[in-house]
Design a protein around this motif. Sequence first.
Motif, PDB file in Angstrom:
ATOM      1  N   ALA A   1       0.963 -14.466  -7.153  1.00 18.54           N
ATOM      2  CA  ALA A   1       0.142 -13.532  -6.391  1.00 18.54           C
ATOM      3  C   ALA A   1       0.745 -12.124  -6.383  1.00 18.54           C
ATOM      4  O   ALA A   1       0.009 -11.132  -6.285  1.00 18.54           O
ATOM      5  N   GLU A   2       2.069 -12.021  -6.478  1.00 18.27           N
ATOM      6  CA  GLU A   2       2.719 -10.705  -6.537  1.00 18.27           C
ATOM      7  C   GLU A   2       2.303  -9.942  -7.789  1.00 18.27           C
ATOM      8  O   GLU A   2       2.055  -8.736  -7.744  1.00 18.27           O
ATOM      9  N   PHE A   3       2.216 -10.633  -8.924  1.00 19.57           N
ATOM     10  CA  PHE A   3       1.776 -10.000 -10.164  1.00 19.57           C
ATOM     11  C   PHE A   3       0.314  -9.560 -10.047  1.00 19.57           C
ATOM     12  O   PHE A   3      -0.055  -8.463 -10.453  1.00 19.57           O
ATOM     13  N   VAL A   4      -0.524 -10.435  -9.488  1.00 18.16           N
ATOM     14  CA  VAL A   4      -1.945 -10.117  -9.322  1.00 18.16           C
ATOM     15  C   VAL A   4      -2.115  -8.890  -8.419  1.00 18.16           C
ATOM     16  O   VAL A   4      -2.925  -7.995  -8.713  1.00 18.16           O
TER      17      VAL A   4
ATOM     18  N   ASP B   1      -0.012  -6.400  -8.000  1.00 16.03           N
ATOM     19  CA  ASP B   1       0.367  -5.201  -8.752  1.00 16.03           C
ATOM     20  C   ASP B   1      -0.786  -4.723  -9.638  1.00 16.03           C
ATOM     21  O   ASP B   1      -1.078  -3.528  -9.714  1.00 16.03           O
ATOM     22  N   ILE B   2      -1.433  -5.663 -10.306  1.00 14.70           N
ATOM     23  CA  ILE B   2      -2.534  -5.314 -11.202  1.00 14.70           C
ATOM     24  C   ILE B   2      -3.720  -4.767 -10.415  1.00 14.70           C
ATOM     25  O   ILE B   2      -4.316  -3.742 -10.785  1.00 14.70           O
ATOM     26  N   GLU B   3      -4.063  -5.417  -9.313  1.00 15.25           N
ATOM     27  CA  GLU B   3      -5.196  -4.962  -8.499  1.00 15.25           C
ATOM     28  C   GLU B   3      -4.940  -3.585  -7.910  1.00 15.25           C
ATOM     29  O   GLU B   3      -5.855  -2.739  -7.862  1.00 15.25           O
ATOM     30  N   LEU B   4      -3.717  -3.315  -7.466  1.00 13.49           N
ATOM     31  CA  LEU B   4      -3.379  -1.991  -6.935  1.00 13.49           C
ATOM     32  C   LEU B   4      -3.489  -0.919  -8.020  1.00 13.49           C
ATOM     33  O   LEU B   4      -3.975   0.187  -7.763  1.00 13.49           O
ATOM     34  N   SER B   5      -3.046  -1.265  -9.242  1.00 13.38           N
ATOM     35  CA  SER B   5      -3.123  -0.309 -10.348  1.00 13.38           C
ATOM     36  C   SER B   5      -4.566   0.059 -10.655  1.00 13.38           C
ATOM     37  O   SER B   5      -4.904   1.244 -10.829  1.00 13.38           O
ATOM     38  N   PHE B   6      -5.438  -0.944 -10.727  1.00 10.92           N
ATOM     39  CA  PHE B   6      -6.861  -0.682 -10.972  1.00 10.92           C
ATOM     40  C   PHE B   6      -7.469   0.152  -9.841  1.00 10.92           C
ATOM     41  O   PHE B   6      -8.253   1.068 -10.089  1.00 10.92           O
ATOM     42  N   ALA B   7      -7.114  -0.189  -8.599  1.00 12.11           N
ATOM     43  CA  ALA B   7      -7.674   0.517  -7.444  1.00 12.11           C
ATOM     44  C   ALA B   7      -7.291   1.998  -7.455  1.00 12.11           C
ATOM     45  O   ALA B   7      -8.045   2.848  -6.957  1.00 12.11           O
ATOM     46  N   LEU B   8      -6.130   2.330  -8.030  1.00 14.28           N
ATOM     47  CA  LEU B   8      -5.664   3.713  -8.090  1.00 14.28           C
ATOM     48  C   LEU B   8      -6.148   4.442  -9.346  1.00 14.28           C
ATOM     49  O   LEU B   8      -5.776   5.590  -9.576  1.00 14.28           O
ATOM     50  N   GLY B   9      -6.939   3.761 -10.173  1.00 20.44           N
ATOM     51  CA  GLY B   9      -7.539   4.410 -11.330  1.00 20.44           C
ATOM     52  C   GLY B   9      -6.782   4.257 -12.633  1.00 20.44           C
ATOM     53  O   GLY B   9      -7.154   4.881 -13.634  1.00 20.44           O
ATOM     54  N   PHE B  10      -5.750   3.424 -12.661  1.00 20.99           N
ATOM     55  CA  PHE B  10      -4.998   3.207 -13.899  1.00 20.99           C
ATOM     56  C   PHE B  10      -5.675   2.111 -14.734  1.00 20.99           C
ATOM     57  O   PHE B  10      -6.352   1.229 -14.200  1.00 20.99           O
ATOM     58  N   ASN B  11      -5.471   2.158 -16.046  1.00 18.95           N
ATOM     59  CA  ASN B  11      -6.028   1.113 -16.914  1.00 18.95           C
ATOM     60  C   ASN B  11      -4.953   0.405 -17.734  1.00 18.95           C
ATOM     61  O   ASN B  11      -5.258  -0.310 -18.689  1.00 18.95           O
ATOM     62  N   GLY B  12      -3.697   0.604 -17.373  1.00 20.02           N
ATOM     63  CA  GLY B  12      -2.607  -0.068 -18.084  1.00 20.02           C
ATOM     64  C   GLY B  12      -1.293   0.192 -17.378  1.00 20.02           C
ATOM     65  O   GLY B  12      -1.226   0.911 -16.378  1.00 20.02           O
ATOM     66  N   ALA B  13      -0.231  -0.410 -17.908  1.00 23.81           N
ATOM     67  CA  ALA B  13       1.085  -0.267 -17.293  1.00 23.81           C
ATOM     68  C   ALA B  13       2.168  -0.269 -18.358  1.00 23.81           C
ATOM     69  O   ALA B  13       2.033  -0.920 -19.398  1.00 23.81           O
ATOM     70  N   ARG B  14       3.213   0.483 -18.098  1.00 24.18           N
ATOM     71  CA  ARG B  14       4.435   0.392 -18.910  1.00 24.18           C
ATOM     72  C   ARG B  14       5.425  -0.434 -18.104  1.00 24.18           C
ATOM     73  O   ARG B  14       5.912  -0.004 -17.066  1.00 24.18           O
ATOM     74  N   LEU B  15       5.690  -1.631 -18.580  1.00 27.30           N
ATOM     75  CA  LEU B  15       6.587  -2.540 -17.869  1.00 27.30           C
ATOM     76  C   LEU B  15       8.023  -2.168 -18.214  1.00 27.30           C
ATOM     77  O   LEU B  15       8.419  -2.195 -19.372  1.00 27.30           O
TER      78      LEU B  15
END
Length: 264
Positions: free
Chosen positions: A240-243, A245-259
Amino acid sequence: DFVNLAWYRKKVNIHKNGGRIFLHIGAADYLTTVLVNGKSAGRHSGGYTSFKFDITDLAVDGENEIFILCEDDVKNPLVCRGKQSEQKKSHDCDYTRTTGIWQTVYIEYTPQEYIENFRIYPDAENCSVTISVDFKGTADFACDVKYNGNSVGKVQQKDANANRFFHIPLSEKHLWEPGKGRLYELEFAFGDDKVKSYFGLRSLRLDGYQFLINEKSVFQRLVLDQGFYKDGIYTAKDEAEFVKDIELSFALGFNGARLHQKVF
């Protein structure tokens, strides 16, 4: 505080069935030494990649003692520390230190003949996939590619061994796209060894300043994911922690991540 070493001892029951037995460690920081029943199984340096040891000859049928020692001196410039602070407190872009095991540890049983490793090379333009397989031993090999449970490509090889490449044309083309994770399933059979995996069919390339996915320009709005967690530091508490992170990124307008720094 600075913790330069951590050690773990656990007793586990192992059932020897005539095959091979491997101890897998997802990641441990930094220099890891493993003993099984008081005998050395191996040593690994590096805090961010997975590794395994063949413990077949060290294990006994029944109760076994596994001892793991992790040494990590972040003040030593020869030790890769990533984003771990070399000072007592976090500062700038360096954060809480992590010493010891931070990814999953598990035991794997395989037959004597097994698949050691494989690599997948999808080809969207030609609607195909090439697979490189490392075999241990010699046995008949088969690979079935499926999409939504339906077979879309197969290959077979009698008496496969060493390293082999297999080219598989696909009868259906389903492209992976942002927001549409269309995935093909892979089913390997090598003697008695069975392995499953998956892949996406897509093309990636740069055209000047444009980043193209399947020949479509995608403007990258990426967030930097440092991968530190409140409870486990490097280790997420659960999926759920990973999910989140992804949901927060989408909510802020991002479409990807650099891990950053480590393999999630």
